[in-house]
Enzyme design. Structure first.
Site, PDB file in Angstrom:
ATOM      1  N   SER A 236       0.825  -1.098  -0.112  1.00 58.99           N
ATOM      2  CA  SER A 236      -0.253  -0.177   0.135  1.00 58.99           C
ATOM      3  C   SER A 236       0.789   1.219   0.005  1.00 58.99           C
ATOM      4  O   SER A 236       0.266   2.205  -0.497  1.00 58.99           O
ATOM      5  CB  SER A 236      -0.837   0.160   1.173  1.00 58.99           C
ATOM      6  OG  SER A 236      -1.945  -1.009   1.015  1.00 58.99           O
ATOM      7  N   LEU A 240       9.289  -0.711   2.887  1.00 55.40           N
ATOM      8  CA  LEU A 240       9.299  -2.142   3.254  1.00 55.40           C
ATOM      9  C   LEU A 240       8.862  -2.440   4.662  1.00 55.40           C
ATOM     10  O   LEU A 240       9.754  -1.836   5.290  1.00 55.40           O
ATOM     11  CB  LEU A 240      10.373  -2.995   2.645  1.00 55.40           C
ATOM     12  CG  LEU A 240      10.494  -4.293   3.073  1.00 55.40           C
ATOM     13  CD1 LEU A 240       9.382  -5.064   2.131  1.00 55.40           C
ATOM     14  CD2 LEU A 240      11.887  -5.002   2.765  1.00 55.40           C
ATOM     15  N   HIS A 241       8.036  -3.048   5.062  1.00 60.34           N
ATOM     16  CA  HIS A 241       7.637  -3.301   6.557  1.00 60.34           C
ATOM     17  C   HIS A 241       6.877  -4.682   6.545  1.00 60.34           C
ATOM     18  O   HIS A 241       6.496  -5.369   5.432  1.00 60.34           O
ATOM     19  CB  HIS A 241       6.811  -2.110   6.972  1.00 60.34           C
ATOM     20  CG  HIS A 241       5.640  -1.773   6.446  1.00 60.34           C
ATOM     21  ND1 HIS A 241       5.495  -1.462   5.135  1.00 60.34           N
ATOM     22  CD2 HIS A 241       4.338  -2.280   6.495  1.00 60.34           C
ATOM     23  CE1 HIS A 241       4.253  -0.957   4.527  1.00 60.34           C
ATOM     24  NE2 HIS A 241       3.427  -1.704   5.605  1.00 60.34           N
ATOM     25  N   VAL A 242       6.726  -5.304   7.658  1.00 63.95           N
ATOM     26  CA  VAL A 242       6.244  -6.317   8.080  1.00 63.95           C
ATOM     27  C   VAL A 242       4.842  -6.408   8.832  1.00 63.95           C
ATOM     28  O   VAL A 242       4.679  -5.430   9.751  1.00 63.95           O
ATOM     29  CB  VAL A 242       7.369  -7.133   8.821  1.00 63.95           C
ATOM     30  CG1 VAL A 242       6.595  -8.765   8.996  1.00 63.95           C
ATOM     31  CG2 VAL A 242       8.397  -7.328   8.061  1.00 63.95           C
TER      32      VAL A 242
END
Length: 301
Positions: A236, A240-242
């Protein structure tokens, strides 16, 4: 590649992560600065009147309704507003209050030992979360309007020749940084551009999430084997993320066409650092997304 992780709520019960938007129901545009935010102080809607123009979207499963309406018509031609109505989740500590005394009930069905009622809760337990976007633009209306989804299959070549140029044309940053363990690496496509080991990058260990699982256990008492840990593609937003979500929660965006389990991403990269540059990825796009048309046209030629 996913959205922000607020405390548990009906729409987003994410328990920890570095975070995004997500398509929960709140928007930056809907937040109103001022005294009283986050308090029980009396408040008023920022407009007068609300004449429904259209139901933009609704979900019986999520108990949510998106309405487009005209407001302030008494003083002129009126303006556009969006109101999002969402039934709030049960608060465990308050549930008993619903059944004490003589609750107001309306019998719907009775058969042997089974009966169904409409229960009308007291005022303090019957609130509806109400999100307002005002004044609303055409962009907001299109954002919340229900759109058909289409699956696309994007090859590595499609990414380089179509998706990446499109992202650059939208002035989006394509440098996604992942620094959970205070390391950094440039990202490309779903996960990573493969950095040269000579540069000192230790890529795979940086993806381990033991510290995050321990933090989640301490704060939410949710063990690692009850967590869904994944990345989004397409994301979205391009940082970069988790996502860490509880298995018992049907988190938006956790479907197979968008979510990629972090453990499997790590395993794929350990086996082949070029894995995500070579494989075809499937994801869904809204019918009005310009990228959908670009990919469809490229794949016809």
């Amino acid at each position: 590649m996913a959205d922000a992780a607020p405390p548990p709520s009906k729409r987003k019960r994410e328990v920890a992560a570095a975070g995004e938007d997500a398509p929960g129901t709140e928007d930056k545009e809907a937040r109103t600065a001022g005294v009283g935010n986050g308090t029980a102080a009396p408040a008023h809607l920022p407009f007068s009147g609300f004449r429904v123009q259209k139901v933009l979207r609704e979900s019986a499963r999520d108990k949510i309704l998106f309405l487009h309406g005209k407001v302030n018509e008494a003083s002129g031609d009126g303006e556009d507003a969006i109101v999002i109505l969402e039934k709030t989740p049960f608060q465990v500590e308050q549930v008993a209050q619903l059944l004490t005394g003589s609750p107001e009930l309306q019998l719907q069905f009775s058969n042997d030992i089974y009966s169904t009622y409409h229960l009308f809760p007291p005022r303090q337990l019957s609130d509806v979360k109400t999100t307002v976007v005002y004044p609303a633009t055409e962009k907001h209306l299109q954002k919340y309007l229900r759109q058909d989804l289409h699956l696309v299959r994007e090859t590595g070549g499609d990414y380089k020749n179509v998706t990446l140029p499109h992202l650059e044309s939208q002035s989006l940053s394509i440098q996604w940084v992942y620094n959970i363990l205070d390391k950094k690496a440039e990202a490309d496509r779903i996960v990573f551009e493969n950095p040269d080991p000579a540069d000192g990058f230790v890529l795979i260990p940086d993806l381990k999430w033991n510290q995050q699982q321990e933090a989640i256990l301490q704060r939410y008492q949710v063990k690692g084997d009850r967590l869904r840990v994944y990345l989004h593609y397409l994301p979205s937003y391009y940082h970069l993320h988790v996502h860490f979500t509880a298995l018992g929660f049907e988190a938006p965006g956790s479907g197979v066409e968008r979510a990629h389990l972090l453990a499997e991403v790590i395993e794929n990269l350990e086996r082949d650092p070029e894995h995500y540059q070579q494989r075809t990825l499937t994801f869904a796009l809204r019918a009005d997304d310009p990228l959908l048309r670009l990919l469809q046209e490229a794949q016809k030629s």
